[in-house]
Design a protein around this motif. Structure first.
Motif, mmCIF file in Angstrom:
data_model
loop_
_atom_site.group_PDB
_atom_site.id
_atom_site.type_symbol
_atom_site.label_atom_id
_atom_site.label_comp_id
_atom_site.label_asym_id
_atom_site.label_seq_id
_atom_site.Cartn_x
_atom_site.Cartn_y
_atom_site.Cartn_z
ATOM 1 N N LYS A 1 1.343 21.726 -35.181
ATOM 2 C CA LYS A 1 1.338 22.379 -36.307
ATOM 3 C C LYS A 1 1.194 21.686 -37.562
ATOM 4 O O LYS A 1 2.267 21.121 -38.045
ATOM 5 N N GLU A 2 0.059 21.979 -38.190
ATOM 6 C CA GLU A 2 -0.294 21.337 -39.647
ATOM 7 C C GLU A 2 -0.785 22.326 -40.487
ATOM 8 O O GLU A 2 -1.520 23.159 -40.053
ATOM 9 N N LYS A 3 -0.187 22.544 -41.553
ATOM 10 C CA LYS A 3 -0.706 23.359 -42.611
ATOM 11 C C LYS A 3 -0.927 24.812 -42.086
ATOM 12 O O LYS A 3 -1.659 25.559 -42.585
ATOM 13 N N ASP A 4 0.407 25.453 -41.493
ATOM 14 C CA ASP A 4 0.331 26.539 -40.645
ATOM 15 C C ASP A 4 -0.997 26.949 -39.920
ATOM 16 O O ASP A 4 -1.159 28.126 -39.639
ATOM 17 N N ALA A 5 -1.417 26.012 -39.201
ATOM 18 C CA ALA A 5 -2.325 26.000 -38.270
ATOM 19 C C ALA A 5 -2.007 25.062 -36.991
ATOM 20 O O ALA A 5 -1.246 24.071 -37.182
ATOM 21 N N LEU A 6 -2.597 25.757 -35.831
ATOM 22 C CA LEU A 6 -2.285 24.915 -34.769
ATOM 23 C C LEU A 6 -3.460 23.724 -34.660
ATOM 24 O O LEU A 6 -4.613 24.213 -34.443
ATOM 25 N N VAL A 7 -3.155 22.564 -34.327
ATOM 26 C CA VAL A 7 -4.110 21.632 -34.267
ATOM 27 C C VAL A 7 -3.743 20.905 -32.722
ATOM 28 O O VAL A 7 -2.774 20.485 -32.443
ATOM 29 N N ARG A 8 -4.987 20.591 -32.213
ATOM 30 C CA ARG A 8 -4.898 20.006 -30.936
ATOM 31 C C ARG A 8 -5.339 18.596 -31.079
ATOM 32 O O ARG A 8 -6.701 18.468 -31.275
ATOM 33 N N LYS A 9 -4.933 17.638 -30.425
ATOM 34 C CA LYS A 9 -5.166 16.485 -30.523
ATOM 35 C C LYS A 9 -5.086 15.712 -29.095
ATOM 36 O O LYS A 9 -4.164 15.862 -28.279
ATOM 37 N N LEU A 10 -6.042 14.636 -28.854
ATOM 38 C CA LEU A 10 -5.966 13.892 -27.705
ATOM 39 C C LEU A 10 -5.117 12.679 -28.116
ATOM 40 O O LEU A 10 -5.314 12.030 -29.261
ATOM 41 N N PRO A 11 -4.309 12.229 -27.271
ATOM 42 C CA PRO A 11 -3.408 11.139 -27.671
ATOM 43 C C PRO A 11 -4.497 9.913 -27.958
ATOM 44 O O PRO A 11 -4.051 9.106 -28.687
ATOM 45 N N ALA A 12 -5.720 9.814 -27.440
ATOM 46 C CA ALA A 12 -6.702 8.566 -27.805
ATOM 47 C C ALA A 12 -7.018 8.862 -29.288
ATOM 48 O O ALA A 12 -7.236 7.915 -29.845
ATOM 49 N N GLU A 13 -6.904 9.867 -29.900
ATOM 50 C CA GLU A 13 -7.085 10.150 -31.355
ATOM 51 C C GLU A 13 -5.976 9.400 -32.239
ATOM 52 O O GLU A 13 -6.136 9.470 -33.581
ATOM 53 N N TYR B 1 -15.379 -4.952 -23.608
ATOM 54 C CA TYR B 1 -14.583 -3.953 -22.880
ATOM 55 C C TYR B 1 -13.981 -3.031 -23.854
ATOM 56 O O TYR B 1 -13.463 -3.569 -24.953
ATOM 57 N N HIS B 2 -13.453 -1.834 -23.450
ATOM 58 C CA HIS B 2 -13.091 -0.889 -24.324
ATOM 59 C C HIS B 2 -11.920 -0.085 -23.680
ATOM 60 O O HIS B 2 -12.235 0.377 -22.458
ATOM 61 N N GLY B 3 -10.770 -0.026 -24.195
ATOM 62 C CA GLY B 3 -9.467 0.812 -23.654
ATOM 63 C C GLY B 3 -8.895 1.509 -24.821
ATOM 64 O O GLY B 3 -8.782 0.877 -25.723
ATOM 65 N N GLN B 4 -8.408 2.637 -24.154
ATOM 66 C CA GLN B 4 -7.498 3.536 -25.220
ATOM 67 C C GLN B 4 -6.736 4.242 -24.244
ATOM 68 O O GLN B 4 -6.832 4.484 -23.208
ATOM 69 N N ASN B 5 -5.659 4.730 -25.009
ATOM 70 C CA ASN B 5 -4.571 5.299 -24.446
ATOM 71 C C ASN B 5 -4.946 6.872 -24.029
ATOM 72 O O ASN B 5 -5.468 7.497 -24.776
ATOM 73 N N SER B 6 -4.667 7.299 -22.620
ATOM 74 C CA SER B 6 -4.971 8.945 -22.379
ATOM 75 C C SER B 6 -3.691 9.127 -21.433
ATOM 76 O O SER B 6 -3.137 8.170 -20.601
ATOM 77 N N PHE B 7 -3.142 10.287 -21.398
ATOM 78 C CA PHE B 7 -2.302 10.649 -20.521
ATOM 79 C C PHE B 7 -2.831 11.756 -19.371
ATOM 80 O O PHE B 7 -3.342 12.631 -19.746
ATOM 81 N N THR B 8 -2.796 11.198 -18.059
ATOM 82 C CA THR B 8 -3.570 11.857 -16.897
ATOM 83 C C THR B 8 -2.570 12.510 -16.018
ATOM 84 O O THR B 8 -1.498 11.843 -15.686
ATOM 85 N N GLY B 9 -2.968 13.729 -15.839
ATOM 86 C CA GLY B 9 -1.991 14.635 -14.538
ATOM 87 C C GLY B 9 -1.935 13.909 -13.457
ATOM 88 O O GLY B 9 -3.205 13.472 -13.024
ATOM 89 N N VAL B 10 -0.829 13.173 -13.039
ATOM 90 C CA VAL B 10 -0.580 12.795 -11.734
ATOM 91 C C VAL B 10 -1.003 13.374 -10.709
ATOM 92 O O VAL B 10 -1.765 12.607 -9.683
ATOM 93 N N HIS B 11 -1.120 14.643 -10.414
ATOM 94 C CA HIS B 11 -1.430 15.699 -9.445
ATOM 95 C C HIS B 11 -2.716 16.404 -9.767
ATOM 96 O O HIS B 11 -3.491 16.645 -8.719
ATOM 97 N N THR B 12 -3.038 16.681 -10.947
ATOM 98 C CA THR B 12 -4.238 17.446 -11.407
ATOM 99 C C THR B 12 -5.228 16.564 -11.949
ATOM 100 O O THR B 12 -6.381 17.074 -11.990
#
Length: 318
Positions: A151-163, A131-142
């Motif tokens: 923002k890292e090193k003058d750049a926008l970085v998108r991350k999922l909480p699971a990362e 079994y494998h589990g990890q954190n994620s945040f899911t929209g209650v309605h969507t």
């Protein structure tokens, strides 16, 4: 089975032999197969706070490793049986996070944690052995998954909480009951049986065949290992006995409550007797079933008598 085909169980090896740097290849192979990416161990992490009890350092292994993305990760392996195991996992992960970030460092220095639990006991109901589990945040309605922008090193970085958040693996060793085909299945087979195929190509298992041979240990090490296996058997018997005692106490309480309810409701005496006889028959059937299972496990007649209350003659007839 020939002598050279007997291998040390992984739960013992990870306590003793695999802590040596020369044997890191075995652990690296296991982690590579489980996580699905190349993992190289940098060091095993130890600290005074790691040891909550005298034996704690041998029940928990913290590994500092580098993955294929050149990220530093902390891997926590736990293999001990405990009553509140999920709470222990949470506690272990929290310790791993806080112990391995220096005071004054910024939060982005927090390392990714993989918590791997090798379970040689029944933790609950489920049809799978992994079994494998990890954190994620899911929209209650969507129903969408939140993606965090930083923002890292003058750049926008998108991350999922699971990362960022810990990931958990629960390996239910005793639930593996299939022919091993994939490298992961070969590893689980070894975890359960201690057997390794001569032609294995699974990462780490080839090295394990060379370094985890039972008869390569000294007589003192073999004695300690055999005592470890005996302790596991005794522990399992004690816990099984505790479960049995709890079930039998529950049945007894049920009988008492049933009788009390019958008297309170003023039921007919004949009906009450019938209920009592039915419960007695059910209790006896339960005892017989339990005694049969204990006989199959090789327990002696005296122990089965103490657990079930059946006579020696009744037990011998089963």
């Amino acid at each position: 089975m020939e002598q050279q085909d007997r291998y040390i169980r992984f739960d013992w090896a990870v306590k003793r032999l695999l802590r040596q740097k020369a044997n890191f290849g075995v652990l690296e192979g296991f982690l590579t197969v489980l996580l699905g990416e190349d993992v190289k161990i940098i060091e095993l992490l130890e600290s005074e706070s790691n040891q909550q009890t005298i034996d704690d350092k041998f029940n928990r292994v913290d590994i500092k490793a580098r993955n294929s993305k050149d990220e530093i990760i902390i891997v926590e392996i736990q293999n001990t049986r405990e009553l509140y195991y999920l709470e222990r996992i949470l506690y272990g992960v929290a310790k791993a996070i806080t112990e391995h970030i220096s005071l004054g460092e910024r939060y982005y220095e927090v390392k990714k944690i993989y918590s791997i639990s090798i379970l040689y006991f029944d933790i609950g109901k489920g049809d799978d052995y992994l079994y494998h589990g990890q954190n994620s945040f899911t929209g209650v309605h969507t129903g969408d998954h939140l993606e965090v922008t930083t923002k890292e090193k003058d750049a926008l970085v998108r991350k999922l909480p699971a990362e960022i958040f810990p990931e958990y693996f629960l390996i239910r060793v005793n639930e593996f009951n299939k022919a091993a085909v994939t490298p992961l299945e070969e590893w689980i087979e070894y975890l359960k049986t201690g057997c390794i195929r001569p032609d294995t190509k699974a990462p780490g298992l080839g090295e394990a065949r060379k370094k985890l041979i039972y008869y390569n240990m000294s007589p003192a090490e073999r004695h300690a290992y055999d005592e470890h296996l005996s302790a596991i058997m005794i522990q399992n018997d004690v816990l099984d006995g505790a479960k049995l005692e709890g079930r039998m106490e529950g049945r007894m309480e049920g009988r008492m409550e049933g009788r009390a309810e019958g008297r309170a409701e003023g039921r007919m005496e004949g009906h009450a007797e019938g209920r009592t006889e039915g419960r007695a028959e059910g209790l006896m059937e339960g005892k017989i079933e339990i005694a049969k299972n204990l006989k199959l496990k090789g327990l002696d007649i005296g122990t089965i008598h103490e657990v079930t209350g059946l006579s020696s003659e009744e037990i011998l007839k089963l």
